[in-house]
Each structure stands twice: as C-alpha cells, then as structure tokens.
Design an enzyme around this catalytic site. Structure first.
Site, PDB file in Angstrom:
ATOM      1  N   ARG A 227       0.848  -1.191   0.000  1.00  0.00           N
ATOM      2  CA  ARG A 227       0.000   0.000   0.000  1.00  0.00           C
ATOM      3  C   ARG A 227       0.889   1.249   0.000  1.00  0.00           C
ATOM      4  O   ARG A 227       1.966   1.254   0.615  1.00  0.00           O
ATOM      5  CB  ARG A 227      -0.887   0.031   1.252  1.00  0.00           C
ATOM      6  CG  ARG A 227      -2.056  -0.942   1.205  1.00  0.00           C
ATOM      7  CD  ARG A 227      -3.112  -0.548   0.160  1.00  0.00           C
ATOM      8  NE  ARG A 227      -4.243  -1.461   0.151  1.00  0.00           N
ATOM      9  CZ  ARG A 227      -4.379  -2.487  -0.693  1.00  0.00           C
ATOM     10  NH1 ARG A 227      -3.444  -2.759  -1.603  1.00  0.00           N
ATOM     11  NH2 ARG A 227      -5.465  -3.251  -0.638  1.00  0.00           N
ATOM     12  N   HIS A 275      -0.937   0.021  -9.811  1.00  0.00           N
ATOM     13  CA  HIS A 275      -1.655  -0.895  -8.907  1.00  0.00           C
ATOM     14  C   HIS A 275      -2.174  -2.127  -9.676  1.00  0.00           C
ATOM     15  O   HIS A 275      -3.375  -2.420  -9.674  1.00  0.00           O
ATOM     16  CB  HIS A 275      -2.810  -0.184  -8.188  1.00  0.00           C
ATOM     17  CG  HIS A 275      -3.238  -0.883  -6.931  1.00  0.00           C
ATOM     18  ND1 HIS A 275      -3.612  -0.238  -5.787  1.00  0.00           N
ATOM     19  CD2 HIS A 275      -3.349  -2.207  -6.649  1.00  0.00           C
ATOM     20  CE1 HIS A 275      -3.953  -1.113  -4.852  1.00  0.00           C
ATOM     21  NE2 HIS A 275      -3.789  -2.331  -5.358  1.00  0.00           N
TER      22      HIS A 275
HETATM   23  P1  NDP Z   1      -1.803 -11.668   5.036  1.00  0.00           P
HETATM   24  O1  NDP Z   1      -2.735 -11.154   6.085  1.00  0.00           O
HETATM   25  O2  NDP Z   1      -1.923 -13.084   4.624  1.00  0.00           O
HETATM   26  O3  NDP Z   1      -0.291 -11.453   5.519  1.00  0.00           O
HETATM   27  C1  NDP Z   1       0.143 -10.328   6.176  1.00  0.00           C
HETATM   28  C2  NDP Z   1       1.551 -10.560   6.713  1.00  0.00           C
HETATM   29  O4  NDP Z   1       2.036  -9.323   7.270  1.00  0.00           O
HETATM   30  C3  NDP Z   1       1.614 -11.603   7.818  1.00  0.00           C
HETATM   31  O5  NDP Z   1       2.762 -12.388   7.677  1.00  0.00           O
HETATM   32  C4  NDP Z   1       1.714 -10.755   9.089  1.00  0.00           C
HETATM   33  O6  NDP Z   1       2.416 -11.377  10.148  1.00  0.00           O
HETATM   34  C5  NDP Z   1       2.521  -9.583   8.573  1.00  0.00           C
HETATM   35  N1  NDP Z   1       2.332  -8.415   9.434  1.00  0.00           N
HETATM   36  C6  NDP Z   1       1.187  -7.715   9.655  1.00  0.00           C
HETATM   37  N2  NDP Z   1       1.404  -6.717  10.525  1.00  0.00           N
HETATM   38  C7  NDP Z   1       2.717  -6.779  10.850  1.00  0.00           C
HETATM   39  C8  NDP Z   1       3.547  -6.038  11.727  1.00  0.00           C
HETATM   40  N3  NDP Z   1       3.071  -5.013  12.438  1.00  0.00           N
HETATM   41  N4  NDP Z   1       4.843  -6.391  11.815  1.00  0.00           N
HETATM   42  C9  NDP Z   1       5.329  -7.444  11.127  1.00  0.00           C
HETATM   43  N5  NDP Z   1       4.600  -8.194  10.270  1.00  0.00           N
HETATM   44  C10 NDP Z   1       3.308  -7.872  10.157  1.00  0.00           C
HETATM   45  O7  NDP Z   1      -1.948 -10.688   3.793  1.00  0.00           O
HETATM   46  P2  NDP Z   1      -1.713 -11.011   2.234  1.00  0.00           P
HETATM   47  O8  NDP Z   1      -0.391 -11.650   2.096  1.00  0.00           O
HETATM   48  O9  NDP Z   1      -2.887 -11.710   1.661  1.00  0.00           O
HETATM   49  O10 NDP Z   1      -1.722  -9.521   1.615  1.00  0.00           O
HETATM   50  C11 NDP Z   1      -0.781  -8.564   2.031  1.00  0.00           C
HETATM   51  C12 NDP Z   1      -1.119  -7.197   1.460  1.00  0.00           C
HETATM   52  O11 NDP Z   1      -0.794  -7.127   0.070  1.00  0.00           O
HETATM   53  C13 NDP Z   1      -2.590  -6.786   1.473  1.00  0.00           C
HETATM   54  O12 NDP Z   1      -2.972  -6.341   2.755  1.00  0.00           O
HETATM   55  C14 NDP Z   1      -2.648  -5.690   0.440  1.00  0.00           C
HETATM   56  O13 NDP Z   1      -2.411  -4.437   1.057  1.00  0.00           O
HETATM   57  C15 NDP Z   1      -1.488  -6.018  -0.497  1.00  0.00           C
HETATM   58  N6  NDP Z   1      -1.961  -6.379  -1.855  1.00  0.00           N
HETATM   59  C16 NDP Z   1      -1.599  -5.593  -2.907  1.00  0.00           C
HETATM   60  C17 NDP Z   1      -1.988  -5.921  -4.190  1.00  0.00           C
HETATM   61  C18 NDP Z   1      -1.552  -5.111  -5.359  1.00  0.00           C
HETATM   62  O14 NDP Z   1      -2.020  -5.336  -6.467  1.00  0.00           O
HETATM   63  N7  NDP Z   1      -0.625  -4.189  -5.194  1.00  0.00           N
HETATM   64  C19 NDP Z   1      -2.820  -7.096  -4.462  1.00  0.00           C
HETATM   65  C20 NDP Z   1      -3.137  -7.863  -3.285  1.00  0.00           C
HETATM   66  C21 NDP Z   1      -2.717  -7.498  -2.036  1.00  0.00           C
HETATM   67  P3  NDP Z   1       1.825 -12.673  10.898  1.00  0.00           P
HETATM   68  O15 NDP Z   1       1.782 -13.753   9.839  1.00  0.00           O
HETATM   69  O16 NDP Z   1       2.828 -12.975  11.957  1.00  0.00           O
HETATM   70  O17 NDP Z   1       0.454 -12.297  11.374  1.00  0.00           O
HETATM   71  C1  OXD Z   2      -5.810  -6.069  -2.988  1.00  0.00           C
HETATM   72  C2  OXD Z   2      -5.383  -5.158  -4.029  1.00  0.00           C
HETATM   73  O1  OXD Z   2      -5.713  -5.750  -1.800  1.00  0.00           O
HETATM   74  O2  OXD Z   2      -5.666  -5.428  -5.215  1.00  0.00           O
HETATM   75  O3  OXD Z   2      -6.279  -7.183  -3.336  1.00  0.00           O
HETATM   76  O4  OXD Z   2      -4.733  -4.164  -3.732  1.00  0.00           O
END
Ligand code: NDP
Ligand code: OXD
Length: 312
Positions: A227, A275
């Site tokens: 993001r 994006h």
């Molecule tokens: P998940 O919820 O599966 O994974 C999030 C990860 O971040 C977990 O490993 C979590 O740790 C870690 N995390 C969260 N908060 C913290 C913190 N404060 N400190 C350290 N680690 C942290 O999410 P996804 O993998 O499914 O998606 C991740 C992000 O990707 C989405 O939220 C979205 O913003 C972005 N995205 C962007 C897209 C694009 O087109 N650009 C498309 C899809 C997604 P833990 O496992 O220990 O809880």
């Molecule tokens: C998502 C994205 O969060 O597309 O899936 O950004």
C-alpha cells in the site's frame, strides 16, 4: 438470496463475469449491481471493492461482507461498517499467483540490473557487467502471509537467499524468519532487495521511512506492492537521490491514480506500475466466494475472516 455487487472499477461486463458463474452455481442467487440494489432489506451478502463509505450500513439483513481484494485497509476505514458480521478478505489462487509473478519479475529486474541495461539501450551503450549468482543475492520480504509466503517459496525455487519478516516466527522451507520489532534490524541489514507485502494497519503505516531505508545496505532496491501508506515518499526520494537506495519499484501510492504532477512518474530511479501487481480474477475468486457463502449457510466459520483487533 440477493447478493450486492459493488466494485467501482467494474463495468457491466465485469459484473456479468461474476453474475453468470454465480447464478449458474446456484440459481437462487440474484446478483444486484450497485447502485441498483432494489429493496435494501433483500440483500444477504455483499461482494465489494472500495464501496462508498456508509453504504454497508444500509442493508439491515446483510450477513457477510466479502472484500474482493486481499487488503481491507480502505474498507475498515469506514467507521459505519456493520462490524458485528464477518468481514472476509480475498485469498484466492489467482490473486496469489499474480502477485508472485510481479515479485519475481521485479526482483529479477533488480537482481540483473535491468533498469541500467534499459538506459544503456537508450544511450546505445554496449557494456557488460557480471551480476551475482542468485544464491548470493539476499532478498527480504516484509509480510510472510498468503502472498509473502508464496513469493518467498518461488524465490527459493530460483535459488535466491530469502528471508522474511512478520509478527510471528514462520517455518517456511529455505526461508530465514525474522519477526517482531526486535527482528527488524537484522532482517534489514542482510536485505539487498526489499519487498513490502504487509497489510496497511496503524502499526505498519509509514514503516518504509528514512530510518528503515538507512538500515538497508547501500545499493539496495525496494519493491512496494502493498500500500502507498507504507511509504514516506519524501524519505524514498532522499534515499534514491543520495545513492543509498539504487532503485524502487512502486505499484501503490498514497493517492491513486497517481497524480500527473507526482515526481515519481519521472524519477530516473523509480519504476511506476498502476496498482496492477495482482488483480482479482473472477475465474479463481468466484469458487472462493461460493465456498464462503456455503460455509456461512451451514453455520461454519469462513476462512480469512478479518481479525478486527489486528486490522488484517
Ligand atoms: P496476510 O494477512 O496473509 O499477511 C500479512 C503478513 O504481514 C503476515 O505475515 C503478518 O504477520 C505480517 N504483518 C502484519 N502486521 C505486521 C507487523 N506489524 N509487523 C510485522 N509483520 C506484520 O496478507 P496477504 O499476504 O494476503 O496480503 C498482504 C497485502 O498485500 C494486502 O494487505 C494488500 O495491502 C497487499 N496487496 C496488494 C496488491 C496489489 O495489487 N498491489 C494485491 C493484493 C494485495 P503474521 O503472519 O505474523 O500475522
Ligand atoms: C488487494 C489489491 O488488496 O488489489 O487485493 O490491492
């Protein structure tokens, strides 16, 4: 059963791409394309991406909100959401493989210095430079969740030296796990290509800042596919201009679409993508949503229901 479909980026063609398979799977499903929702009392389930703030509270019989993307930061920013019902984020194989493709594409570009070669072509310069073996290239992924873990596995398959940083320790084959605030410094110190795949929460907003970038080794590259709110834009520009960071690939921005006068568009060390790191694919997302509705109807928990305390 009436289902609200509300996705501002989707045109009627996209709506049909969802409506046809959903109604084929269950002829009792009636999809209503926002804003033509009919009687608000009819709506049982909502499939939404960036709905208008305040809209979700209009449906008194709404049972589940399915977010048509992985990140729920914008959705949860609406303080009028019906927080007593499950809010489910999208985890689907198409979204995951799309992100992994993006991560591999741009990691390989950084690893092999492709942006330098692109410039050489423009300048008609023939210059060869040896790049390291992938096993000697240290890649670090912030966020080892659904997307981070898959990207990490594929980078390991390409023989990169991969580490990840998350809240909790992870045991993933071939991936060195760092976690929590205490693990961040060591993770950054060893990371030459940093990939951000964190959710945007109160804890992670602005995490890609001057202090963090300074802890990376000189010449490191950044890929932010999570993001825009993770990045402090001015701090990145300063780190690129000083030469500490060699290049950044940015897919997400504070304001989207990225305004035409934003300096990122023309910075020689920044690659901008609109994006598109991964986009929700109806073909793979629809079975996930159908499963979620089936589970809800039989009173079972739906996987990937957002933990409101954690914010992801
Ligand atoms: P998940 O919820 O599966 O994974 C999030 C990860 O971040 C977990 O490993 C979590 O740790 C870690 N995390 C969260 N908060 C913290 C913190 N404060 N400190 C350290 N680690 C942290 O999410 P996804 O993998 O499914 O998606 C991740 C992000 O990707 C989405 O939220 C979205 O913003 C972005 N995205 C962007 C897209 C694009 O087109 N650009 C498309 C899809 C997604 P833990 O496992 O220990 O809880
Ligand atoms: C998502 C994205 O969060 O597309 O899936 O950004």
């Amino acid at each position: 059963m009436a289902i609200l479909f509300n996705s501002p980026q989707d045109d009627a063609g996209e709506f049909e791409a969802w409506r046809k398979p959903l109604t084929a799977a269950d002829p009792n499903m009636e999809l209503r394309f926002w804003p033509n929702v009919g009687r608000v009392e009819d709506i049982d389930y909502a499939l939404v991406w960036l709905p208008e703030p305040g809209d979700m509270q209009r449906y008194p019989n709404l049972k589940v909100i399915f977010n048509l993307g992985a990140g729920v930061d914008k959705l949860l920013a609406d303080k009028t959401l019906p927080y007593h019902i499950p809010i489910v984020r999208l985890v689907d194989p198409g979204l995951t493989s799309g992100m992994t493709e993006y991560v591999l594409l741009h990691t390989l570009r950084h690893h092999r210095g492709q942006h330098v070669l692109d410039q050489q072509q423009k300048d008609r310069v023939w210059r060869q430079k040896l790049f390291p073996l992938s096993r000697n290239r240290r890649v670090g992924i912030m966020g080892l969740g659904v997307l981070g873990a898959d990207a990490a596995a594929k980078l390991v398959a390409l023989d990169f030296d991969v580490a990840g940083w998350s809240r909790q320790h992870k045991s993933l084959p071939g991936v060195t796990s760092y976690h929590g605030e205490d693990g961040l410094e060591a993770f950054l110190a060893r990371t030459e290509i940093l990939i951000c795949l964190l959710p945007l929460t109160a804890e992670t907003r602005g995490i890609l800042n001057a202090k963090l970038l300074a802890q990376l080794p000189k010449g490191a590259c950044l890929i932010n596919a999570a993001r825009g709110g993770h990045l402090v834009d001015a701090d990145l520009i300063a780190a690129l201009d000083s030469g500490h960071i060699a290049h950044a690939t940015l897919d997400v921005f504070h304001k989207e679409p990225l305004p035409a006068d934003n300096p990122f568009w023309v910075h020689p060390k920044i690659t901008v993508t609109p994006h598109v790191a991964s986009l929700t694919q109806p073909e793979t997302a629809i079975p996930v949503v159908l499963d979620g509705i089936r589970l809800h109807k039989t009173g079972r928990p739906i996987p990937n229901t957002v933990d409101l305390k954690k914010g992801y």
